[in-house]
Design an enzyme around this catalytic site. Structure first.
Site, PDB file in Angstrom:
ATOM      1  N   LYS A   5       0.845  -1.205   0.000  1.00 33.34           N
ATOM      2  CA  LYS A   5       0.000   0.000   0.000  1.00 33.34           C
ATOM      3  C   LYS A   5       0.880   1.255   0.000  1.00 33.34           C
ATOM      4  O   LYS A   5       2.096   1.161   0.230  1.00 33.34           O
ATOM      5  CB  LYS A   5      -0.905  -0.028   1.237  1.00 33.34           C
ATOM      6  CG  LYS A   5      -0.137  -0.106   2.540  1.00 33.34           C
ATOM      7  CD  LYS A   5      -1.001  -0.584   3.699  1.00 33.34           C
ATOM      8  CE  LYS A   5      -0.161  -0.591   4.973  1.00 33.34           C
ATOM      9  NZ  LYS A   5      -0.919  -1.041   6.139  1.00 33.34           N
TER      10      LYS A   5
ATOM     11  N   ARG B 149     -10.172  -0.305  15.026  1.00 35.28           N
ATOM     12  CA  ARG B 149      -9.894   0.482  13.822  1.00 35.28           C
ATOM     13  C   ARG B 149     -10.874   0.044  12.739  1.00 35.28           C
ATOM     14  O   ARG B 149     -11.891   0.690  12.530  1.00 35.28           O
ATOM     15  CB  ARG B 149      -8.425   0.287  13.409  1.00 35.28           C
ATOM     16  CG  ARG B 149      -7.948   1.283  12.393  1.00 35.28           C
ATOM     17  CD  ARG B 149      -6.456   1.196  12.131  1.00 35.28           C
ATOM     18  NE  ARG B 149      -6.064   0.002  11.413  1.00 35.28           N
ATOM     19  CZ  ARG B 149      -4.895  -0.167  10.801  1.00 35.28           C
ATOM     20  NH1 ARG B 149      -3.990   0.810  10.844  1.00 35.28           N
ATOM     21  NH2 ARG B 149      -4.608  -1.265  10.159  1.00 35.28           N
TER      22      ARG B 149
ATOM     23  N   TYR C 131      16.599  29.355   8.612  1.00 32.41           N
ATOM     24  CA  TYR C 131      15.394  30.099   9.010  1.00 32.41           C
ATOM     25  C   TYR C 131      15.349  30.326  10.513  1.00 32.41           C
ATOM     26  O   TYR C 131      15.701  29.454  11.307  1.00 32.41           O
ATOM     27  CB  TYR C 131      14.143  29.323   8.621  1.00 32.41           C
ATOM     28  CG  TYR C 131      13.715  29.545   7.188  1.00 32.41           C
ATOM     29  CD1 TYR C 131      13.379  30.814   6.725  1.00 32.41           C
ATOM     30  CD2 TYR C 131      13.632  28.468   6.312  1.00 32.41           C
ATOM     31  CE1 TYR C 131      12.980  31.006   5.410  1.00 32.41           C
ATOM     32  CE2 TYR C 131      13.218  28.650   4.998  1.00 32.41           C
ATOM     33  CZ  TYR C 131      12.899  29.929   4.547  1.00 32.41           C
ATOM     34  OH  TYR C 131      12.507  30.106   3.259  1.00 32.41           O
TER      35      TYR C 131
ATOM     36  N   MET D 158      12.261  23.952   2.868  1.00 29.26           N
ATOM     37  CA  MET D 158      11.434  23.192   1.921  1.00 29.26           C
ATOM     38  C   MET D 158      12.270  22.367   0.939  1.00 29.26           C
ATOM     39  O   MET D 158      11.969  21.210   0.670  1.00 29.26           O
ATOM     40  CB  MET D 158      10.520  24.147   1.144  1.00 29.26           C
ATOM     41  CG  MET D 158       9.528  23.428   0.242  1.00 29.26           C
ATOM     42  SD  MET D 158       8.535  24.567  -0.730  1.00 29.26           S
ATOM     43  CE  MET D 158       7.569  25.377   0.535  1.00 29.26           C
TER      44      MET D 158
HETATM   45  C1  PLP Z   1      -0.034  -1.947   6.727  1.00 28.58           C
HETATM   46  C2  PLP Z   1      -0.630  -3.242   7.109  1.00 28.58           C
HETATM   47  C3  PLP Z   1       0.163  -4.390   7.212  1.00 28.58           C
HETATM   48  C4  PLP Z   1       1.668  -4.340   7.153  1.00 28.58           C
HETATM   49  O1  PLP Z   1       2.133  -3.774   8.371  1.00 28.58           O
HETATM   50  P1  PLP Z   1       3.696  -3.625   8.719  1.00 28.58           P
HETATM   51  O2  PLP Z   1       3.704  -3.152  10.116  1.00 28.58           O
HETATM   52  O3  PLP Z   1       4.238  -2.636   7.764  1.00 28.58           O
HETATM   53  O4  PLP Z   1       4.307  -4.968   8.539  1.00 28.58           O
HETATM   54  C5  PLP Z   1      -0.477  -5.596   7.424  1.00 28.58           C
HETATM   55  N1  PLP Z   1      -1.833  -5.661   7.572  1.00 28.58           N
HETATM   56  C6  PLP Z   1      -2.604  -4.574   7.516  1.00 28.58           C
HETATM   57  C7  PLP Z   1      -4.068  -4.709   7.710  1.00 28.58           C
HETATM   58  C8  PLP Z   1      -2.039  -3.327   7.300  1.00 28.58           C
HETATM   59  O5  PLP Z   1      -2.822  -2.235   7.275  1.00 28.58           O
END
Ligand code: PLP
Length: 391
Positions: A43, A150, A270, A328
């Site tokens: 992802k 969640r 800055y 930046m």
């Molecule tokens: C992002 C995610 C993972 C992978 O998690 P890591 O901590 O990066 O190994 C696995 N399962 C779900 C549902 C996730 O959202």
């Protein structure tokens, strides 16, 4: 010569990505759970590195199960596997979409062979209605809530899913849940596992998945049928047991644009946030927070989190501190302790990589490796290498 806004001066920031290290990390994680399939979380564009290339690299290593957040990400992964000429990939890979199912995305799921992860009764209804109107059957996955609060079905929703499966109205290829604290020493993971077992028992025979990267390192009890590592593939730490066993996959570098010496009593950057106590040799480097090198990594005087010990970079064989506020497009380094001849404009500085572990950099900036990787900006060239590795 053609002029183009996409022209890239050599001095622009680069993240080098070692595909052999990525594949090696996947194999290492797979070896920890020989009884389970090992998937990959790709992802957020493959944790910022490029989902298509990550997926085709892992496919060649043996991975067949990919996890994305949104349907569009799944489509990109599917297209990359197809384009890479993985002829079989269309048939033997599964791409799970973790969130955001809605009626309009059903045709995308069906045409690209994406498996939705259903987490609410509404998800189940949307999926069933979509299949009915398309006149299709296709498997889905289900996520259970086991203690993270969640996404996921609670007990009553899970009973509903169980009834639909029993009556043949829902096909499931996976049940899963997600660990909240697998990277910490706590009994939360064991409690979540107990709840997962109880919920999964409502759907006997459906393959099960619980472990993210840190879950893989919790041992065989957490492996079940399929694991879903993400950060560990990319070389980030996943709990104490992962320390020192994963290979670094990404190195972020940027070039020195200017070198100067400023006098004691002056200040740098800055807000004049870095007063100079000594005559200071300063290297100005072409990387900033717009590229994902966070302002919280500033050496001093940043109000976001108050004063913190400065973040370091690696150049000319040693670590040097970040000076003042990250801006930046630019970051200043204090290179006074390096021999003057050691550096010249155009030399590249490592911001994280084999010489500077990404987790150490993240900690100094008050964040985590996940955020440094996924925050890499569009100006940072993703440069893939094979074999030679990062040195
Ligand atoms: C992002 C995610 C993972 C992978 O998690 P890591 O901590 O990066 O190994 C696995 N399962 C779900 C549902 C996730 O959202």
């Amino acid at each position: 010569m053609t002029l183009s806004p996409s022209f890239r001066p050599d001095r622009m920031p680069v993240v080098e990505i070692d595909s052999s290290a990525l594949a090696a990390n996947w194999r290492l994680l797979a070896a920890r759970n020989p009884g389970a399939r090992t998937g990959a979380a790709v992802k957020a564009d493959g944790y910022g590195l490029g989902a298509g290339k990550v997926a085709s690299t892992l496919y060649n290593a043996g991975c067949r199960d990919f996890f994305v957040a949104w349907a569009g990400e799944g489509l990109a992964v599917r297209a990359a596997l197809d384009a890479a000429g993985e002829a079989e990939a269309a048939h033997d890979t599964r791409i799970f979409v973790l969130q955001g199912l809605e009626p309009a995305s059903i045709p995308l799921h069906l045409s690209a062979g994406l498996t939705p992860v259903l987490s609410t009764p509404d998800d189940i209804a949307v999926w069933r209605e979509g299949l009915r109107s398309a006149g299709r059957r296709a498997p889905a996955a289900i996520q259970f809530e086991t203690g993270m609060n969640r996404l996921g079905l609670n007990l009553a929703d899970a009973q509903l899913a169980s009834a639909l499966v029993a009556s043949g109205e829902l096909d499931l290829s996976l049940v899963m849940s997600h660990l909240a604290s697998a990277d910490e020493t706590t009994d939360q993971s064991a409690r979540q596992r107990e709840r997962f077992l109880a919920l999964a028992a409502l759907l006997p025979g459906v393959p099960r998945s619980l472990a993210n990267s840190a879950g893989v390192f919790l041992g065989a009890d957490f492996g079940f049928d399929l694991t879903r590592p993400g950060i560990a593939l990319y070389g980030g730490e996943a709990g104490p047991a992962s320390r020192g066993v994963l290979r670094p996959v990404a190195r972020l570098t940027a070039a020195i644009l200017q070198l100067r010496t400023a006098s004691a009593g002056e200040a740098a950057g800055y807000g004049a946030a870095a007063p100079l106590a000594r005559d200071t040799r300063i290297a100005t480097v072409g990387l900033g927070y717009a590229d994902g090198y966070q302002r919280a990594a500033s050496g001093a005087g940043v109000a976001i989190r108050g004063l913190r010990a400065g973040t370091e970079t690696f150049v000319a064989g040693r670590r040097v501190p970040v000076l003042g506020r990250v801006s930046m497009d630019l970051t200043l380094l204090d290179v006074t302790d390096l021999p003057e001849a050691a550096l010249a404009p155009g030399d590249r500085v490592e911001f994280f990589g084999p010489n500077l572990p990404i987790d150490a950099v993240a900690t100094a900036a008050g964040t985590i490796a996940y955020e440094l990787l996924t925050g890499l900006g569009p100006r940072v060239e993703r440069r893939w290498s094979t074999g030679a590795g990062l040195s």
